[in-house]
Each structure stands twice: as structure tokens, then as C-alpha cells.
Design a protein around this motif. Structure first.
Motif, mmCIF file in Angstrom:
data_model
loop_
_atom_site.group_PDB
_atom_site.id
_atom_site.type_symbol
_atom_site.label_atom_id
_atom_site.label_comp_id
_atom_site.label_asym_id
_atom_site.label_seq_id
_atom_site.Cartn_x
_atom_site.Cartn_y
_atom_site.Cartn_z
ATOM 1 N N MET A 293 0.850 -1.170 0.000
ATOM 2 C CA MET A 293 0.000 0.000 0.000
ATOM 3 C C MET A 293 0.894 1.231 0.000
ATOM 4 N N ARG A 294 0.630 2.118 -0.949
ATOM 5 C CA ARG A 294 1.487 3.297 -1.105
ATOM 6 C C ARG A 294 0.672 4.491 -1.559
ATOM 7 N N VAL A 295 1.263 5.666 -1.432
ATOM 8 C CA VAL A 295 0.670 6.884 -1.985
ATOM 9 C C VAL A 295 1.040 6.904 -3.465
ATOM 10 N N ILE A 296 0.044 7.075 -4.329
ATOM 11 C CA ILE A 296 0.265 6.939 -5.764
ATOM 12 C C ILE A 296 0.951 8.153 -6.381
ATOM 13 N N THR A 297 0.461 9.351 -6.058
ATOM 14 C CA THR A 297 1.056 10.541 -6.675
ATOM 15 C C THR A 297 0.903 11.747 -5.755
ATOM 16 N N GLY A 298 1.453 12.851 -6.175
ATOM 17 C CA GLY A 298 1.383 14.074 -5.384
ATOM 18 C C GLY A 298 2.609 14.262 -4.523
ATOM 19 N N LEU B 30 2.690 3.019 3.112
ATOM 20 C CA LEU B 30 1.817 3.231 4.263
ATOM 21 C C LEU B 30 1.745 1.967 5.107
ATOM 22 N N TYR B 31 1.523 2.172 6.388
ATOM 23 C CA TYR B 31 1.347 1.037 7.288
ATOM 24 C C TYR B 31 0.024 0.351 6.973
ATOM 25 N N GLU B 32 0.045 -0.969 7.032
ATOM 26 C CA GLU B 32 -1.145 -1.775 6.779
ATOM 27 C C GLU B 32 -1.547 -2.501 8.057
ATOM 28 N N PRO B 33 -2.812 -2.909 8.144
ATOM 29 C CA PRO B 33 -3.225 -3.673 9.325
ATOM 30 C C PRO B 33 -2.543 -5.034 9.344
ATOM 31 N N LYS B 34 -2.272 -5.515 10.549
ATOM 32 C CA LYS B 34 -1.613 -6.810 10.692
ATOM 33 C C LYS B 34 -2.590 -7.973 10.508
ATOM 34 N N ASP B 35 -3.877 -7.702 10.635
ATOM 35 C CA ASP B 35 -4.884 -8.754 10.485
ATOM 36 C C ASP B 35 -5.848 -8.380 9.366
ATOM 37 N N GLN B 36 -6.923 -9.093 9.231
ATOM 38 C CA GLN B 36 -7.902 -8.850 8.171
ATOM 39 C C GLN B 36 -9.076 -7.990 8.628
ATOM 40 N N SER B 37 -8.912 -7.272 9.749
ATOM 41 C CA SER B 37 -10.007 -6.461 10.273
ATOM 42 C C SER B 37 -10.309 -5.252 9.384
ATOM 43 N N VAL B 38 -9.342 -4.819 8.585
ATOM 44 C CA VAL B 38 -9.516 -3.693 7.672
ATOM 45 C C VAL B 38 -9.144 -4.168 6.273
ATOM 46 N N ARG B 39 -9.954 -3.813 5.291
ATOM 47 C CA ARG B 39 -9.718 -4.181 3.902
ATOM 48 C C ARG B 39 -9.276 -2.933 3.147
ATOM 49 N N PRO B 40 -7.966 -2.738 2.988
ATOM 50 C CA PRO B 40 -7.513 -1.548 2.267
ATOM 51 C C PRO B 40 -7.923 -1.574 0.792
ATOM 52 N N THR B 41 -8.215 -0.412 0.257
ATOM 53 C CA THR B 41 -8.523 -0.271 -1.162
ATOM 54 C C THR B 41 -7.276 -0.622 -1.967
ATOM 55 N N THR B 42 -7.454 -1.412 -3.023
ATOM 56 C CA THR B 42 -6.305 -1.779 -3.852
ATOM 57 C C THR B 42 -5.778 -0.559 -4.603
ATOM 58 N N LEU C 289 -13.659 14.463 3.606
ATOM 59 C CA LEU C 289 -14.023 13.559 4.696
ATOM 60 C C LEU C 289 -13.719 12.143 4.253
ATOM 61 N N ASP C 290 -12.852 11.460 4.979
ATOM 62 C CA ASP C 290 -12.560 10.041 4.755
ATOM 63 C C ASP C 290 -13.375 9.278 5.790
ATOM 64 N N LEU C 291 -14.561 8.836 5.381
ATOM 65 C CA LEU C 291 -15.515 8.183 6.283
ATOM 66 C C LEU C 291 -15.275 6.685 6.243
ATOM 67 N N PHE C 292 -15.222 6.047 7.405
ATOM 68 C CA PHE C 292 -14.784 4.647 7.536
ATOM 69 C C PHE C 292 -13.326 4.588 7.086
ATOM 70 N N ALA C 293 -12.492 5.384 7.694
ATOM 71 C CA ALA C 293 -11.132 5.660 7.224
ATOM 72 C C ALA C 293 -10.223 4.438 7.140
ATOM 73 N N GLY C 294 -10.374 3.464 8.014
ATOM 74 C CA GLY C 294 -9.491 2.293 7.958
ATOM 75 C C GLY C 294 -8.045 2.685 8.179
ATOM 76 N N THR C 295 -7.224 2.627 7.140
ATOM 77 C CA THR C 295 -5.814 3.009 7.232
ATOM 78 C C THR C 295 -5.602 4.493 6.927
ATOM 79 N N GLY C 296 -6.632 5.138 6.403
ATOM 80 C CA GLY C 296 -6.519 6.550 6.029
ATOM 81 C C GLY C 296 -5.975 6.780 4.640
ATOM 82 N N GLN C 297 -5.758 5.709 3.888
ATOM 83 C CA GLN C 297 -5.069 5.876 2.607
ATOM 84 C C GLN C 297 -5.824 6.742 1.599
ATOM 85 N N LEU C 298 -7.159 6.722 1.594
ATOM 86 C CA LEU C 298 -7.885 7.555 0.625
ATOM 87 C C LEU C 298 -7.742 9.033 0.970
#
Length: 176
Positions: free
Chosen positions: A1-6, A13-25, A46-55
């Protein structure tokens, strides 16, 4: 998981260690920001249901003025804070369920909504977004869901836009 541009392009980016959060591909994230490319700079996000915050972090990297990250999981919000730090960004991080937050949150220009797929949160959360009317004029809501998930019809002044499909994922746009 990475920042694509900008400004934070390429940051891992840090990812969850378990499957409790499903990061966007990365593929879907690239699609999201291709759709929104001219609607991010200078906007309040607003990043709603932010998870890892990647969006939200991707939005900040692409020039968003401000981003608020909301999730009801303390573990997810800890990841959001770590990811903001690694990218050198500031953001408001709020522990709350979506409905409670939306009652008191103020106005936004862009809402990125990616709830847990099988939790049944789409309709209630969108109904709350429409009824509390948190978008500024010209604002956009982008919802990530499983392909085939039925998205509710909005109430005026909101309109439902196009739905894009990427494999098993759909992206649905709403606008004010």
C-alpha cells in the motif's frame, strides 16, 4: 500500500496486521483519483470509515486543503495517525460511528466513503449524508462497494451520478 502521486508520492503506508480492515487496492485507488482528479485540490475532504486513512492521505497528497478521518476503531485510527506522520501530513482524526459524526460535522466538498462491505451500512450512511446535508454546493460523495450492491437513490438537492466497475468493486458518485 502506497501513496500513488502528489507530494507524498511513493510513500509506503502502514497496513493492518490482520484482516479487520480491507484496504482499497492500488488499482481501485488510481481509478478513484482519476475520476476525481479535478475535484481534489483545495477541497475539504471527509474520509468516512477511514481504515488506514489511505484515501484521505491520497487526497492530501494531491492538494486537498484539509482531511477529516473518521472511524470507530481505535486500532484503525492508530494506523491513520502513523500514516499521516510518515507522509508529513496533518489531519483531524475522529473516533466515532458515521451517523453520530455526521450530525455535528460541518460542511465538506468531498466525501470518500468505503464502509465494510457486508455490514449493511451503505443505505443508512447515505441517508444520513443526504438528510444532514453536509456537502457544499458542487460537492461529491464517492462510495466504494462490492459490485452489484444496490445503492440508494438520493433526495434533492443530491443527484446520483455514474457507477464505475473495476473487477469485484464498484464506485458510485453522488453530487450536490
Amino acid at each position: 500500500m502506497r501513496v500513488i502521486t502528489g507530494s507524498a508520492r511513493g510513500r509506503k503506508l502502514y497496513e493492518p496486521k490482520d484482516q479487520s480492515v480491507r484496504p482499497t487496492t492500488d488499482m481501485v485507488k488510481e481509478a478513484i483519483f482519476s475520476i476525481l482528479q479535478f475535484d481534489v485540490p483545495g477541497r475539504r475532504v471527509l474520509d468516512l470509515f477511514a481504515g488506514t486513512g489511505q484515501l484521505g492521505i491520497e487526497a492530501l497528497s494531491r492538494g486537498a486543503r484539509e482531511c477529516v478521518f473518521v472511524d470507530n476503531s481505535a486500532a484503525s485510527l492508530a494506523l491513520v495517525r502513523k500514516n499521516l506522520d510518515i507522509c508529513g501530513f496533518q489531519g483531524t482524526v475522529v473516533r466515532s460511528d458515521a451517523a453520530s459524526f455526521l450530525k455535528r460535522c460541518g460542511k465538506f466538498d468531498l466525501v470518500l466513503m468505503d464502509p465494510p462491505y457486508h455490514a449493511g451500512l451503505y443505505a443508512d450512511t447515505l441517508d444520513a449524508l443526504f438528510s444532514f446535508d453536509i456537502l457544499n454546493e458542487g460537492g461529491i460523495i464517492l462510495v466504494e462497494s462490492m459490485r452489484g450492491e444496490s445503492m440508494p437513490e438520493p433526495v434533492p438537492p443530491y443527484t446520483k451520478g455514474k457507477t464505475y466497475s473495476y473487477g469485484k468493486i464498484s464506485l458510485t458518485l453522488y453530487a450536490r
